[in-house]
Design a protein around this motif. Structure first.
Motif, PDB file in Angstrom:
ATOM      1  N   TYR A 214       2.333 -36.993 -19.248  1.00 33.69           N
ATOM      2  CA  TYR A 214       3.285 -37.727 -19.849  1.00 33.69           C
ATOM      3  C   TYR A 214       3.457 -38.871 -18.756  1.00 33.69           C
ATOM      4  N   LEU A 215       3.365 -38.371 -17.234  1.00 35.66           N
ATOM      5  CA  LEU A 215       3.357 -39.459 -16.166  1.00 35.66           C
ATOM      6  C   LEU A 215       2.549 -40.386 -16.384  1.00 35.66           C
ATOM      7  N   ALA A 216       1.246 -39.932 -16.628  1.00 34.42           N
ATOM      8  CA  ALA A 216       0.083 -40.928 -16.526  1.00 34.42           C
ATOM      9  C   ALA A 216      -0.013 -41.899 -17.602  1.00 34.42           C
ATOM     10  N   ALA A 217       0.701 -41.041 -18.852  1.00 31.64           N
ATOM     11  CA  ALA A 217       0.781 -41.871 -20.074  1.00 31.64           C
ATOM     12  C   ALA A 217       1.837 -43.224 -19.926  1.00 31.64           C
ATOM     13  N   LYS A 218       2.476 -43.169 -18.966  1.00 31.69           N
ATOM     14  CA  LYS A 218       3.449 -44.165 -18.797  1.00 31.69           C
ATOM     15  C   LYS A 218       2.773 -45.684 -18.253  1.00 31.69           C
ATOM     16  N   GLU A 219       1.452 -45.336 -17.587  1.00 32.46           N
ATOM     17  CA  GLU A 219       0.860 -46.589 -17.237  1.00 32.46           C
ATOM     18  C   GLU A 219      -0.593 -46.824 -17.886  1.00 32.46           C
ATOM     19  N   SER A 220      -0.744 -45.649 -18.969  1.00 32.25           N
ATOM     20  CA  SER A 220      -2.043 -45.823 -19.469  1.00 32.25           C
ATOM     21  C   SER A 220      -2.033 -46.294 -20.896  1.00 32.25           C
ATOM     22  N   ASP A 221      -3.375 -47.192 -21.090  1.00 35.96           N
ATOM     23  CA  ASP A 221      -3.512 -47.832 -22.226  1.00 35.96           C
ATOM     24  C   ASP A 221      -4.076 -46.955 -23.280  1.00 35.96           C
ATOM     25  N   LEU A 222      -4.759 -45.650 -22.897  1.00 32.91           N
ATOM     26  CA  LEU A 222      -5.336 -44.848 -23.690  1.00 32.91           C
ATOM     27  C   LEU A 222      -4.599 -43.388 -24.243  1.00 32.91           C
ATOM     28  N   LEU A 223      -3.750 -42.809 -23.240  1.00 36.33           N
ATOM     29  CA  LEU A 223      -3.142 -41.591 -23.438  1.00 36.33           C
ATOM     30  C   LEU A 223      -1.835 -41.747 -24.429  1.00 36.33           C
ATOM     31  N   PRO A 224      -1.232 -42.583 -24.642  1.00 42.52           N
ATOM     32  CA  PRO A 224       0.016 -42.734 -25.608  1.00 42.52           C
ATOM     33  C   PRO A 224      -0.335 -42.289 -26.895  1.00 42.52           C
TER      34      PRO A 224
ATOM     35  N   ASP B  21       8.560 -23.238 -19.697  1.00 45.35           N
ATOM     36  CA  ASP B  21       8.827 -24.194 -18.495  1.00 45.35           C
ATOM     37  C   ASP B  21       7.214 -24.439 -17.886  1.00 45.35           C
ATOM     38  N   LYS B  22       6.368 -23.573 -18.190  1.00 49.61           N
ATOM     39  CA  LYS B  22       4.985 -23.773 -17.490  1.00 49.61           C
ATOM     40  C   LYS B  22       4.237 -24.887 -18.159  1.00 49.61           C
ATOM     41  N   LEU B  23       4.502 -24.656 -19.732  1.00 53.39           N
ATOM     42  CA  LEU B  23       3.877 -25.909 -20.337  1.00 53.39           C
ATOM     43  C   LEU B  23       4.320 -27.114 -20.165  1.00 53.39           C
ATOM     44  N   LEU B  24       5.860 -27.260 -19.975  1.00 55.42           N
ATOM     45  CA  LEU B  24       6.305 -28.523 -19.657  1.00 55.42           C
ATOM     46  C   LEU B  24       5.955 -29.120 -18.340  1.00 55.42           C
ATOM     47  N   GLU B  25       5.627 -28.175 -17.388  1.00 58.65           N
ATOM     48  CA  GLU B  25       5.162 -28.542 -15.904  1.00 58.65           C
ATOM     49  C   GLU B  25       3.757 -29.044 -16.009  1.00 58.65           C
ATOM     50  N   LEU B  26       2.780 -28.465 -16.987  1.00 59.17           N
ATOM     51  CA  LEU B  26       1.523 -28.877 -17.108  1.00 59.17           C
ATOM     52  C   LEU B  26       1.506 -30.147 -17.809  1.00 59.17           C
ATOM     53  N   LEU B  27       2.341 -30.452 -18.623  1.00 63.92           N
ATOM     54  CA  LEU B  27       2.341 -31.749 -19.576  1.00 63.92           C
ATOM     55  C   LEU B  27       2.988 -32.778 -18.831  1.00 63.92           C
ATOM     56  N   SER B  28       3.966 -32.482 -18.136  1.00 63.39           N
ATOM     57  CA  SER B  28       4.617 -33.371 -17.339  1.00 63.39           C
ATOM     58  C   SER B  28       3.572 -34.549 -16.478  1.00 63.39           C
ATOM     59  N   THR B  29       2.512 -33.998 -16.033  1.00 62.87           N
ATOM     60  CA  THR B  29       1.529 -34.916 -15.130  1.00 62.87           C
ATOM     61  C   THR B  29       0.836 -35.638 -16.248  1.00 62.87           C
TER      62      THR B  29
ATOM     63  N   GLU C  56      -5.509 -39.088 -11.812  1.00 60.00           N
ATOM     64  CA  GLU C  56      -5.552 -38.352 -10.716  1.00 60.00           C
ATOM     65  C   GLU C  56      -4.264 -38.645  -9.786  1.00 60.00           C
ATOM     66  N   LYS C  57      -3.725 -39.805  -9.814  1.00 58.16           N
ATOM     67  CA  LYS C  57      -2.577 -40.071  -9.000  1.00 58.16           C
ATOM     68  C   LYS C  57      -1.724 -39.492  -9.879  1.00 58.16           C
ATOM     69  N   SER C  58      -1.448 -39.364 -11.116  1.00 55.46           N
ATOM     70  CA  SER C  58      -0.229 -38.366 -11.544  1.00 55.46           C
ATOM     71  C   SER C  58      -0.433 -36.987 -11.562  1.00 55.46           C
ATOM     72  N   GLY C  59      -1.707 -36.367 -11.074  1.00 56.52           N
ATOM     73  CA  GLY C  59      -1.901 -35.040 -10.949  1.00 56.52           C
ATOM     74  C   GLY C  59      -2.757 -34.278 -12.008  1.00 56.52           C
TER      75      GLY C  59
END
Length: 360
Positions: A27-37, A17-25, A67-70
């Protein structure tokens, strides 16, 4: 607290659960990023990476998104402290001109910079031939925006053409400080054009804004008045502006000794063997004559007025050797009638009750 993702995985590897919480930020940034996916899909995001200028530039531009994504990002100081891209600068007045006054000729030098790093026009042309992004210039990484750099380079060329002789008058230099965009009137609205003053002009303008820094001027030894501090400040100011070839307005309240300050100033001018003109209302001629005799009788003067021609045989069209006097006193009406007063080269012209000149 914030930890690098690698260490977070080590610490919370057994806490799903903690890992998913950490990675959620992430994955949230990856939705608008050209680099992260791609980094997430390949798993490279969990390891140290070595990037070239293109990837690093993409990452730095996306930092606000992360940073907006956390996601907290540690980025180099040169990126956060960089200035607003390409800029044209003009440095004016490094050395003192050969003569002073509003028409004094000052040296001026246009230059280019990117994020505060000076570059030559040839280097700017080379950057335009390279891909957009980060470029290493003089051991400093800077971001290169091709379109803005192209506009700035065009503005630089127009500025250089306008300043082809490498000279400006002091009047033009002071005006450009207020409206630097006039250097390249056809430049794009977002081109950054700045004017900076060189050592000499910076010193002059600093003293103009801070009169207390003006050097003290000493009246002639035979001057008979002891100046009060504010009168000495007025004399210093008059001497400083006169040395620059500027005009001055002495606007102390009535009764505070403006006449004494002017006489102290004229005692300094006498040392230069200069002839000055004093224009006053007719009702003040006697007062000026009395003040001269009282405070500085060494001042040689004549009165150019029909009622006081005993020591100045002037006629409306006549000639007179005015250079033998330190001061010529006349009135606003007579200044227009005596031709010699209009043709003589005065070192200084002083107007008492200067509002009288308004409609003349």
């Amino acid at each position: 607290r914030h930890l690098p993702l690698k260490y977070a995985l080590q610490e919370y590897g057994n806490d799903r659960d903690k890992l998913l919480e950490l990675l959620s930020t992430v994955y949230l940034a990856a939705k608008e990023s050209d680099l992260l996916p791609h980094l997430l899909e390949s798993g490279e995001i969990f390891h140290p990476l070595g990037w070239g200028p293109a990837e690093a530039y993409t990452f730095l531009r996306e930092v606000p998104l992360y940073e907006k994504s956390g996601v907290l990002c540690r980025i180099p100081n040169w990126w956060t402290a960089q200035s607003a891209g390409a800029k044209v600068s003009v440095n004016i007045g490094t050395a003192a001109p050969t003569f002073v006054g509003m028409n004094a000729i000052l040296n001026c030098t246009p230059s280019l910079s990117i994020n505060g790093v000076p570059i030559r026009p040839e280097e700017a042309e080379q950057l335009l031939r390279q891909s957009e992004g980060l470029a290493l210039i003089k051991n400093k990484w800077v971001a290169v925006d091709h379109e803005k750099l192209r506009q700035t380079l065009e503005a630089y060329e127009r500025t250089r053409e306008l300043l082809e002789d490498g000279e400006l008058t002091l009047r033009e230099a002071l005006a450009l400080q207020l409206t630097p965009e006039k250097l390249a009137a056809e430049a794009q609205a977002d081109v950054d054009i700045g004017v900076s003053y060189g050592e000499w002009l910076q010193d002059v303008t600093h003293k103009l804004r801070n009169p207390n820094l003006v050097p003290e001027v000493a009246p002639a030894k035979t001057f008979r008045a002891a100046l009060r501090p504010y009168q000495q400040a007025g004399l210093n100011w008059l001497g400083f502006l006169d040395g620059l070839g500027f005009g001055a307005c002495l606007a102390d309240d009535m009764g505070l000794g403006k006449t004494v300050q002017i006489l102290a100033f004229l005692s300094v001018k006498k040392q230069d063997h200069a002839t000055s003109l004093l224009v006053v209302p007719a009702s003040l001629i006697a007062n000026w004559s009395s003040e001269i005799d009282k405070f500085y009788p060494d001042l040689t003067y004549c009165i150019a007025h029909p009622g006081h021609l005993g020591n100045a045989p002037l006629t409306e069209n006549g000639e007179a050797d005015l250079s033998q006097y330190d001061l010529v006193i006349t009135t606003y009406a007579m200044a227009q009638r005596y031709e010699v007063l209009n043709t003589f080269h005065w070192d200084c012209i002083i107007l008492d009750e200067a509002q009288a000149i308004k409609n003349r």
